[in-house]
Design a protein around this motif. Structure first.
Motif, mmCIF file in Angstrom:
data_model
loop_
_atom_site.group_PDB
_atom_site.id
_atom_site.type_symbol
_atom_site.label_atom_id
_atom_site.label_comp_id
_atom_site.label_asym_id
_atom_site.label_seq_id
_atom_site.Cartn_x
_atom_site.Cartn_y
_atom_site.Cartn_z
ATOM 1 N N TYR A 101 37.586 -7.323 36.913
ATOM 2 C CA TYR A 101 38.095 -6.040 36.417
ATOM 3 C C TYR A 101 37.472 -6.422 34.863
ATOM 4 C CZ TYR A 101 41.563 -2.238 35.615
ATOM 5 O OH TYR A 101 41.819 -1.046 35.495
ATOM 6 N N VAL A 102 37.462 -5.524 33.964
ATOM 7 C CA VAL A 102 37.541 -5.478 32.552
ATOM 8 C C VAL A 102 38.417 -4.558 31.936
ATOM 9 C CG1 VAL A 102 35.832 -4.930 30.520
ATOM 10 C CG2 VAL A 102 34.714 -5.840 32.722
ATOM 11 N N LEU A 103 39.176 -4.928 31.082
ATOM 12 C CA LEU A 103 40.197 -4.249 30.230
ATOM 13 C C LEU A 103 39.697 -4.345 28.799
ATOM 14 C CD1 LEU A 103 42.978 -2.921 30.206
ATOM 15 C CD2 LEU A 103 43.771 -4.882 30.128
ATOM 16 N N LEU A 104 39.424 -3.123 28.367
ATOM 17 C CA LEU A 104 39.161 -3.141 26.779
ATOM 18 C C LEU A 104 40.340 -2.328 26.070
ATOM 19 C CD1 LEU A 104 35.764 -1.341 27.554
ATOM 20 C CD2 LEU A 104 36.188 -3.648 27.088
ATOM 21 N N PHE A 105 40.770 -2.868 24.854
ATOM 22 C CA PHE A 105 41.588 -2.401 23.788
ATOM 23 C C PHE A 105 41.041 -1.859 22.509
ATOM 24 C CE2 PHE A 105 43.143 -6.018 26.441
ATOM 25 C CZ PHE A 105 44.543 -5.576 26.918
ATOM 26 N N SER A 106 41.750 -0.714 22.577
ATOM 27 C CA SER A 106 41.252 0.143 21.396
ATOM 28 C C SER A 106 42.308 0.750 20.397
ATOM 29 C CB SER A 106 40.064 1.061 21.798
ATOM 30 O OG SER A 106 40.710 2.029 22.688
ATOM 31 N N THR A 107 41.991 1.649 19.574
ATOM 32 C CA THR A 107 42.926 2.438 18.663
ATOM 33 C C THR A 107 42.249 4.000 18.648
ATOM 34 O OG1 THR A 107 42.007 1.762 16.346
ATOM 35 C CG2 THR A 107 43.819 0.507 17.358
ATOM 36 N N ARG A 108 43.259 4.818 18.528
ATOM 37 C CA ARG A 108 42.843 6.420 18.523
ATOM 38 C C ARG A 108 43.940 6.897 17.721
ATOM 39 N NH1 ARG A 108 41.377 7.368 23.799
ATOM 40 N NH2 ARG A 108 39.513 5.929 23.464
ATOM 41 N N ARG A 109 43.961 6.675 16.375
ATOM 42 C CA ARG A 109 45.198 7.136 15.663
ATOM 43 C C ARG A 109 45.001 8.948 15.168
ATOM 44 N NH1 ARG A 109 45.290 2.314 11.308
ATOM 45 N NH2 ARG A 109 42.996 2.169 12.448
ATOM 46 N N GLU A 110 45.907 9.414 15.245
ATOM 47 C CA GLU A 110 46.069 10.836 14.447
ATOM 48 C C GLU A 110 47.013 10.872 13.254
ATOM 49 O OE1 GLU A 110 44.332 12.839 15.162
ATOM 50 O OE2 GLU A 110 43.171 12.261 16.953
ATOM 51 N N PRO A 111 46.673 11.336 12.009
ATOM 52 C CA PRO A 111 45.388 11.984 11.900
ATOM 53 C C PRO A 111 44.268 10.687 12.147
ATOM 54 C CG PRO A 111 46.637 11.620 9.907
ATOM 55 C CD PRO A 111 47.577 11.102 10.995
ATOM 56 N N PRO A 112 42.952 11.182 11.958
ATOM 57 C CA PRO A 112 41.778 10.547 12.619
ATOM 58 C C PRO A 112 41.603 9.379 11.167
ATOM 59 C CG PRO A 112 41.236 12.527 13.313
ATOM 60 C CD PRO A 112 42.810 12.840 12.455
ATOM 61 N N GLU A 113 41.190 8.424 11.641
ATOM 62 C CA GLU A 113 40.800 7.320 10.600
ATOM 63 C C GLU A 113 39.433 7.282 10.717
ATOM 64 O OE1 GLU A 113 40.312 4.592 7.857
ATOM 65 O OE2 GLU A 113 42.398 5.429 8.333
ATOM 66 N N PRO A 114 38.613 7.346 9.732
ATOM 67 C CA PRO A 114 37.051 7.621 9.709
ATOM 68 C C PRO A 114 36.433 6.512 10.280
ATOM 69 C CG PRO A 114 37.962 8.511 7.470
ATOM 70 C CD PRO A 114 39.160 7.905 8.305
ATOM 71 N N SER A 115 36.821 5.153 9.779
ATOM 72 C CA SER A 115 36.015 3.966 10.399
ATOM 73 C C SER A 115 36.664 3.403 11.695
ATOM 74 C CB SER A 115 36.422 2.965 9.180
ATOM 75 O OG SER A 115 38.152 2.772 9.336
ATOM 76 N N GLU A 116 37.559 4.199 12.505
ATOM 77 C CA GLU A 116 38.008 3.935 13.747
ATOM 78 C C GLU A 116 36.999 4.187 14.756
ATOM 79 O OE1 GLU A 116 42.588 3.841 15.059
ATOM 80 O OE2 GLU A 116 41.572 5.781 14.986
ATOM 81 N N PRO A 117 36.874 2.821 15.462
ATOM 82 C CA PRO A 117 35.909 2.989 16.841
ATOM 83 C C PRO A 117 36.382 3.523 17.957
ATOM 84 C CG PRO A 117 36.576 0.898 16.526
ATOM 85 C CD PRO A 117 37.148 1.539 15.514
ATOM 86 N N SER A 118 37.211 4.823 17.604
ATOM 87 C CA SER A 118 37.977 5.358 18.718
ATOM 88 C C SER A 118 37.477 5.881 20.029
ATOM 89 C CB SER A 118 38.580 6.571 18.252
ATOM 90 O OG SER A 118 39.313 6.389 16.766
ATOM 91 N N PHE A 119 36.040 5.750 20.305
ATOM 92 C CA PHE A 119 35.567 5.994 21.584
ATOM 93 C C PHE A 119 34.784 5.001 22.007
ATOM 94 C CE2 PHE A 119 36.968 9.837 19.401
ATOM 95 C CZ PHE A 119 37.689 10.570 20.433
ATOM 96 N N ALA A 120 34.581 3.948 21.666
ATOM 97 C CA ALA A 120 33.724 2.735 22.008
ATOM 98 C C ALA A 120 34.025 2.597 23.524
ATOM 99 C CB ALA A 120 34.000 1.642 21.049
ATOM 100 N N ALA A 121 35.367 2.503 23.632
ATOM 101 C CA ALA A 121 35.545 1.998 25.272
ATOM 102 C C ALA A 121 35.182 3.263 26.415
ATOM 103 C CB ALA A 121 36.876 2.000 25.562
#
Length: 534
Positions: free
Chosen positions: A128-148
């Protein structure tokens, strides 16, 4: 070498985990997207605003050179990437509508490290592979929100998994990333940490009582998330492999292998040990000091081993103290422990009562109080009825009476003249020996027994089980009323007049001072022998 294990891979994702492959100088190079537009670019990829693909993860990605002097800006209206050198001269633009090739350089290094361990027979296949990410609202320009979601298919192919075996935990959608503790130190927000731990727990529950090895890739993401993820994995999976770049940096349980104790960890441990000692919890303090501590770390802080010797002594075990203290150390613990052990079982039993009362462990305190009575009775017999001081008539370990070490008048008075040299010291025989003591010690032990008369019937209960709350209250009030226990402020037992009187007839003075001296010796050695070179 550890036996090869199946594993699950966990990683936190950051903005550098996805790069773009662009033709520069006639050949492809890996370049990073500017932080000001990381989220916008990844969201455009995720929503398929233009064709894109992920270059194969692993060696094929690492074979492409990285140009760190260039970063690219994304224009979401024109759907172009404009590359600029660090001094600021633009190069491009590149029209994304013609297709964009992405890559995952850091996770490629992780895959290479895992493949090397598999070739060495140290790892089996991924589960299994489990990836952890952030997806804040309102959007944060530097955030890699859709990398996973962008990397999901490529990672499934790289580890020979189905896409259902690659999942994402979005641990932060709103609110602040950080909180401050009571000392003003910044740490990951508790809600975010709880989501990380919950995801790790759910992953572990897929495998029941036989979880696979947890492999943590130290890649991108918020730095404060990494310690939370590592500790959660240790807690839930037990055994963890930490990968940094293309090399494993630690393997095994949460033992701290391969590193010394940090100054902050050392000070925290010493503070906690001091609190436990003040509560009389010697065993808990020793366990805290020695759990998940390596041999090298014990060399750097040898007081941890010495504290274990003190705790063993409280349990009546022989700690073989001389083997635990290296000659080059002038240990205060060694000095005080020698003195306590030389005074024999009665003082140790009295210390156990004091420690139990400080921790409000009433059943343990009652047991230890009767142990003190028994040990003192036998020690007084040895001191005053043995023919020779260095040849005691009672073996305290076996409760055997050496008849041949009693005086002839005593043997005759007890009807033991014709008995074998060794006989079992029964309660009846003990009751006949105690009146043979000189008046002083005889009166002291009789007074101690009298003070316990009201609670004697609770002794069997405490021996075979635990006292109820109401029974504890009855015992405590009875022994406080006669002045044997003091539940309000220390010393709780060692300054009682019966205790001082009995120990005084054994040549032991100021037991309360001895107890405090032992505590101070532990605290002083903790400060003197911490943060040494291993």
């Amino acid at each position: 070498m550890p036996h090869p294990r199946q594993f699950v891979l966990m990683a936190t994702l950051g903005r550098t985990d996805i790069q773009v492959i662009l033709p520069l100088g006639g050949r492809p190079h890996r370049v990073s997207v500017a932080t000001s537009c990381t989220r916008a670019f990844q969201e455009a990829c995720f929503q398929n605003h233009f064709p894109w693909k992920v270059h194969p993860v692993g060696d094929p990605t690492l074979a492409i050179p990285e140009d760190r002097t260039i970063y690219v800006h994304f224009d979401p209206q024109a759907r172009t990437l404009s590359s600029s050198s660090v001094p600021g001269e633009p190069v491009g633009p590149y029209d994304c509508r013609g297709g964009v090739t992405l890559c995952a350089p850091i996770l490629s290094g992780t895959l290479v490290a895992i493949q090397r361990l598999q070739q060495q027979g140290r790892l089996k296949e991924a589960l299994y592979v489990l990836l952890f990410s952030t997806r804040r609202e309102p959007p944060e320009p530097s955030e890699p929100s859709f990398a996973a979601p962008i990397l999901k298919t490529a990672l499934a192919e790289a580890f020979d998994l189905s896409e259902e075996q690659v999942s994402e935990c979005v641990f932060l959608e709103r609110g602040d990333v950080y909180q401050q503790d009571t000392w003003g130190e910044r740490h990951l927000a508790c809600d975010a940490a709880r989501r990380i731990d919950s995801a790790v727990q759910q992953l572990q529950m897929r495998y029941g009582n036989d979880p696979p090895l947890a492999v943590i890739a130290d890649v991108g993401g918020i730095p404060e998330t990494k310690s939370v993820l590592v500790e959660s994995a240790h807690y839930r999976f037990g055994e963890v492999l930490l990968l940094r770049g293309t090399q494993p940096t630690s393997w095994g349980p949460a033992s701290g292998a391969g590193r010394l104790i940090s100054p902050a960890e050392s000070l925290q441990a010493r503070r906690q040990v001091r609190i436990l000692l003040n509560m009389g919890a010697f065993d808990a303090a020793a366990r805290l000091a020695n759990t998940f501590v390596t041999v090298e770390q014990r060399r750097a802080e040898p007081w941890r081993v010495w504290l274990a010797a003190v705790a063993a002594s409280f349990h009546g075990e022989n700690p073989q103290a001389e083997l635990l203290f290296a000659a080059e150390y002038t240990s205060e613990i060694r000095r005080e422990l020698r003195r306590v052990l030389a005074d024999g079982p009665p003082l140790l039993a009295a210390f156990r009562v004091e420690a139990a009362l400080r921790g409000e462990a009433w059943t343990d305190a009652l047991r230890a109080t009767f142990t003190f009575l028994d040990a003192s009775s036998l020690s007084l017999i040895n001191r005053y009825l043995s023919l020779h001081p260095d040849r005691p008539c009672v073996d305290l370990r076996t409760s055997l009476l050496r008849v041949d070490r009693l005086s002839e008048p005593t043997r005759h008075a007890l009807g033991l003249s014709d008995r074998p040299p060794k006989v079992y010291l029964s309660a009846e025989l003990l009751g006949r020996l105690l009146p043979r003591l000189p008046p002083g010690p005889r009166g002291a032990i009789a007074a101690l027994k009298s003070s316990l008369r009201q609670v004697r019937h609770f002794r069997n209960v405490a021996t075979h089980s635990w006292l109820t709350g109401e029974q504890c209250k009855t015992v405590r009030e009875a022994l406080e009323n006669v002045g044997l226990w003091n539940a309000f402020s220390p010393p709780h037992f060692l300054d009682a007049r019966w205790v001082i009187d009995v120990l005084g007839h054994l040549g032991i003075e100021q037991p309360d001072v001895s107890y405090q001296n032992l505590i101070h010796a532990i605290l002083n050695d903790m400060d003197a022998y911490s943060l040494l070179s291993a």
